[in-house]
Design a protein around this motif. Sequence first.
Motif, PDB file in Angstrom:
ATOM      1  N   ASP A 104       0.802  -1.218   0.000  1.00 57.90           N
ATOM      2  CA  ASP A 104       0.000   0.000   0.000  1.00 57.90           C
ATOM      3  C   ASP A 104       0.837   1.271   0.000  1.00 57.90           C
ATOM      4  O   ASP A 104       0.345   2.333  -0.372  1.00 57.90           O
ATOM      5  CB  ASP A 104      -0.930   0.030   1.219  1.00 57.90           C
ATOM      6  CG  ASP A 104      -1.912  -1.125   1.207  1.00 57.90           C
ATOM      7  OD1 ASP A 104      -2.575  -1.315   0.178  1.00 57.90           O
ATOM      8  OD2 ASP A 104      -1.993  -1.845   2.217  1.00 57.90           O
ATOM      9  N   ARG A 120      -2.281  -2.976  -8.694  1.00 52.10           N
ATOM     10  CA  ARG A 120      -3.689  -2.603  -8.689  1.00 52.10           C
ATOM     11  C   ARG A 120      -3.891  -1.317  -7.892  1.00 52.10           C
ATOM     12  O   ARG A 120      -4.655  -0.432  -8.299  1.00 52.10           O
ATOM     13  CB  ARG A 120      -4.523  -3.738  -8.094  1.00 52.10           C
ATOM     14  CG  ARG A 120      -6.021  -3.443  -8.058  1.00 52.10           C
ATOM     15  CD  ARG A 120      -6.802  -4.671  -7.593  1.00 52.10           C
ATOM     16  NE  ARG A 120      -6.369  -5.100  -6.264  1.00 52.10           N
ATOM     17  CZ  ARG A 120      -6.812  -6.191  -5.647  1.00 52.10           C
ATOM     18  NH1 ARG A 120      -7.673  -6.987  -6.270  1.00 52.10           N
ATOM     19  NH2 ARG A 120      -6.379  -6.509  -4.439  1.00 52.10           N
ATOM     20  N   ILE A 121      -3.183  -1.216  -6.780  1.00 48.58           N
ATOM     21  CA  ILE A 121      -3.298  -0.031  -5.930  1.00 48.58           C
ATOM     22  C   ILE A 121      -2.717   1.185  -6.625  1.00 48.58           C
ATOM     23  O   ILE A 121      -3.326   2.264  -6.658  1.00 48.58           O
ATOM     24  CB  ILE A 121      -2.586  -0.274  -4.583  1.00 48.58           C
ATOM     25  CG1 ILE A 121      -3.293  -1.404  -3.829  1.00 48.58           C
ATOM     26  CG2 ILE A 121      -2.538   1.002  -3.757  1.00 48.58           C
ATOM     27  CD1 ILE A 121      -2.536  -1.906  -2.619  1.00 48.58           C
ATOM     28  N   TYR A 122      -1.532   1.022  -7.226  1.00 47.73           N
ATOM     29  CA  TYR A 122      -0.870   2.169  -7.842  1.00 47.73           C
ATOM     30  C   TYR A 122      -1.548   2.588  -9.142  1.00 47.73           C
ATOM     31  O   TYR A 122      -1.535   3.771  -9.498  1.00 47.73           O
ATOM     32  CB  TYR A 122       0.609   1.866  -8.069  1.00 47.73           C
ATOM     33  CG  TYR A 122       1.390   1.880  -6.775  1.00 47.73           C
ATOM     34  CD1 TYR A 122       1.601   3.075  -6.094  1.00 47.73           C
ATOM     35  CD2 TYR A 122       1.881   0.703  -6.210  1.00 47.73           C
ATOM     36  CE1 TYR A 122       2.294   3.095  -4.900  1.00 47.73           C
ATOM     37  CE2 TYR A 122       2.574   0.718  -5.009  1.00 47.73           C
ATOM     38  CZ  TYR A 122       2.784   1.918  -4.354  1.00 47.73           C
ATOM     39  OH  TYR A 122       3.454   1.939  -3.161  1.00 47.73           O
ATOM     40  N   ILE A 123      -2.149   1.646  -9.855  1.00 46.95           N
ATOM     41  CA  ILE A 123      -2.914   2.010 -11.051  1.00 46.95           C
ATOM     42  C   ILE A 123      -4.134   2.837 -10.662  1.00 46.95           C
ATOM     43  O   ILE A 123      -4.445   3.859 -11.286  1.00 46.95           O
ATOM     44  CB  ILE A 123      -3.331   0.744 -11.834  1.00 46.95           C
ATOM     45  CG1 ILE A 123      -2.096   0.114 -12.497  1.00 46.95           C
ATOM     46  CG2 ILE A 123      -4.373   1.090 -12.892  1.00 46.95           C
ATOM     47  CD1 ILE A 123      -2.374  -1.242 -13.123  1.00 46.95           C
ATOM     48  N   THR A 124      -4.810   2.409  -9.600  1.00 44.73           N
ATOM     49  CA  THR A 124      -5.959   3.175  -9.103  1.00 44.73           C
ATOM     50  C   THR A 124      -5.528   4.551  -8.636  1.00 44.73           C
ATOM     51  O   THR A 124      -6.163   5.563  -8.946  1.00 44.73           O
ATOM     52  CB  THR A 124      -6.642   2.424  -7.943  1.00 44.73           C
ATOM     53  OG1 THR A 124      -7.069   1.139  -8.404  1.00 44.73           O
ATOM     54  CG2 THR A 124      -7.836   3.212  -7.423  1.00 44.73           C
ATOM     55  N   ARG A 125      -4.421   4.596  -7.908  1.00 45.49           N
ATOM     56  CA  ARG A 125      -3.921   5.872  -7.402  1.00 45.49           C
ATOM     57  C   ARG A 125      -3.502   6.789  -8.548  1.00 45.49           C
ATOM     58  O   ARG A 125      -3.699   8.008  -8.500  1.00 45.49           O
ATOM     59  CB  ARG A 125      -2.732   5.612  -6.467  1.00 45.49           C
ATOM     60  CG  ARG A 125      -2.260   6.831  -5.708  1.00 45.49           C
ATOM     61  CD  ARG A 125      -1.147   6.438  -4.750  1.00 45.49           C
ATOM     62  NE  ARG A 125      -1.609   5.482  -3.753  1.00 45.49           N
ATOM     63  CZ  ARG A 125      -0.803   4.878  -2.867  1.00 45.49           C
ATOM     64  NH1 ARG A 125       0.501   5.129  -2.887  1.00 45.49           N
ATOM     65  NH2 ARG A 125      -1.301   4.038  -1.994  1.00 45.49           N
ATOM     66  N   SER A 156      -4.730   6.858 -11.603  1.00 48.88           N
ATOM     67  CA  SER A 156      -5.873   7.340 -12.383  1.00 48.88           C
ATOM     68  C   SER A 156      -6.803   8.217 -11.561  1.00 48.88           C
ATOM     69  O   SER A 156      -7.492   9.086 -12.106  1.00 48.88           O
ATOM     70  CB  SER A 156      -6.653   6.145 -12.948  1.00 48.88           C
ATOM     71  OG  SER A 156      -7.100   5.285 -11.905  1.00 48.88           O
ATOM     72  N   GLU A 157      -6.833   8.002 -10.246  1.00 49.01           N
ATOM     73  CA  GLU A 157      -7.645   8.835  -9.358  1.00 49.01           C
ATOM     74  C   GLU A 157      -6.693   9.683  -8.527  1.00 49.01           C
ATOM     75  O   GLU A 157      -6.492   9.459  -7.338  1.00 49.01           O
ATOM     76  CB  GLU A 157      -8.516   7.948  -8.468  1.00 49.01           C
ATOM     77  CG  GLU A 157      -9.475   7.055  -9.259  1.00 49.01           C
ATOM     78  CD  GLU A 157     -10.215   6.069  -8.375  1.00 49.01           C
ATOM     79  OE1 GLU A 157      -9.962   6.091  -7.140  1.00 49.01           O
ATOM     80  OE2 GLU A 157     -11.023   5.291  -8.888  1.00 49.01           O
TER      81      GLU A 157
END
Length: 520
Positions: free
Chosen positions: A55, A248-253, A255-256
């Motif tokens: 995380d 998955r966490i860093y891709i979300t972070r 893009s958002e």
Amino acid sequence: MNKAAFRGFFLVVLAGAIVFRTAGLGLRPMHHDEANQAVKFGALLEKGEYRYDKDDHHGPSLYYLTLPLAKAAGRHTLASLDETVLRLVPALFGAATLLILLLFLKSASAGAVLASGILLAVSPAAVYYSRFYIQETILVFFIAAFLASVWRYVLNPTWGWAAAAGLCAGMMYATKETSVIAFGAVAAGLVVTLVSGRKDGEARGEHGGFKAWHLLLALGAALGVAGLLLTSFFSHPEGVLESLLSFRIYITRGSEAGWHGHPWHYYLKMLAFSRSGASAPVWSEAVILFLALIGGIAAFGRGRADGPGPSFPRFVLFYTVFSTAVYSLLPYKTPWNLLPFHLGIILLAGMGSARVFLALRSNALRAAALTVIAAGVIHLGVQAYRANFRDFADPRNPYVYAQTGTDFLRLIKRVDDLAAVHPDHKEMLIEVVAGPYETWPLPWYLRSFAKVGYWQDADQAEIPKVAAVVISSMDQEEKLQGRLGEGFHSEYYGLRPEVVLALHVRNDLWERYMTEKAGH
């Protein structure tokens, strides 16, 4: 330029890079990201424990590379560490990146390598973030080594260069997850370079083609070194899987992006021109960008002086274009993330400088060009000095980003002074009530205190009557005032721009402190 002259000039540049990066490392207050990394390293230093955190915190190389230096300096606890010891690690890697440039001498002229070294030594962005205890500068070091190893393998496909490329790739991945961007940019740049080279009739290499077992060797070296660090030397096998789940966490972070969201031109504008007001100083690395443009255009010219085999300037150009595009298109942006592609820009700028001198035939024109470039280098050096030794926490400095302000150090000094007159000294009870964003870098600065409690909400906090000091964020202030009543004296300090912390001191301790202060 003969070899003796090159060595002499390069050593002077290297010495300057070291001084710029290592002098006064304790001047700037710890950024909250640095403090977070420092406390994470403290667990490794004190207990020998490291667990990969999918995380946050990124990869383990920063901590494991800090460990021998900290022990050599006689530091064995978090409390015994200081900013200089921690920041010395990225600072030395930042300076050592200049040494990696020497590996490009097979494909670039001595003048191009020297010019790249000079620009890297004084680039305000490169210097400023070399003095940060975060992963980026170490990542850039291994990217430079990876680029060099891959290219040397292209020219001379041996198992040694394959293994070197694999080791560098493994260290990149063990440093930061965004290394995958560099992998993609290097691969794409190499393919486009080789394809365009064949169209131009260039040789693919001097000693034969690629070998499949070399690729397996490189892959094995990469997986081996990355796996060793991510699993904490096999004590935490889940580390490898967790590193994959982190994407998955860093891709979300990414893009958002939230308040880290910036327009696509954020990095390029920062490098080209930055000024926060009519009376504010101008910041610009435009001379590097301009020389890089020349180097990029010259990469497609004829009669190159970049050695045999495929075009090294084109490889650097394509790597730089691809990596710049990816970083620019990602909504999530922090200024230190420009370093991986800024390395390519600097390499192109060095080759652009050399190209200028090759294109100019008369000594008078060369002297004029040298004068202009030297003026640009001096301007970069002045900015690097200003950024790191004068305006290191000034929001008008474009490299400053959510930086802890100097007023925060006044809060820490007040707490230290209060502890000096408290009967329990560093064992007095301190309560912190704030969200994570407002809490850091307090855990670093309060690391020598034995009793510190942290809560995010005042309604859940336990504030016993023996608490000597309560530090809170402003959003918790109203709730706390009702609980603290008239028993505490309150002061307010800036943490970072537009973020304020409240310091509540128990009345009897405050009176004792004021009495002691009046006595002196």
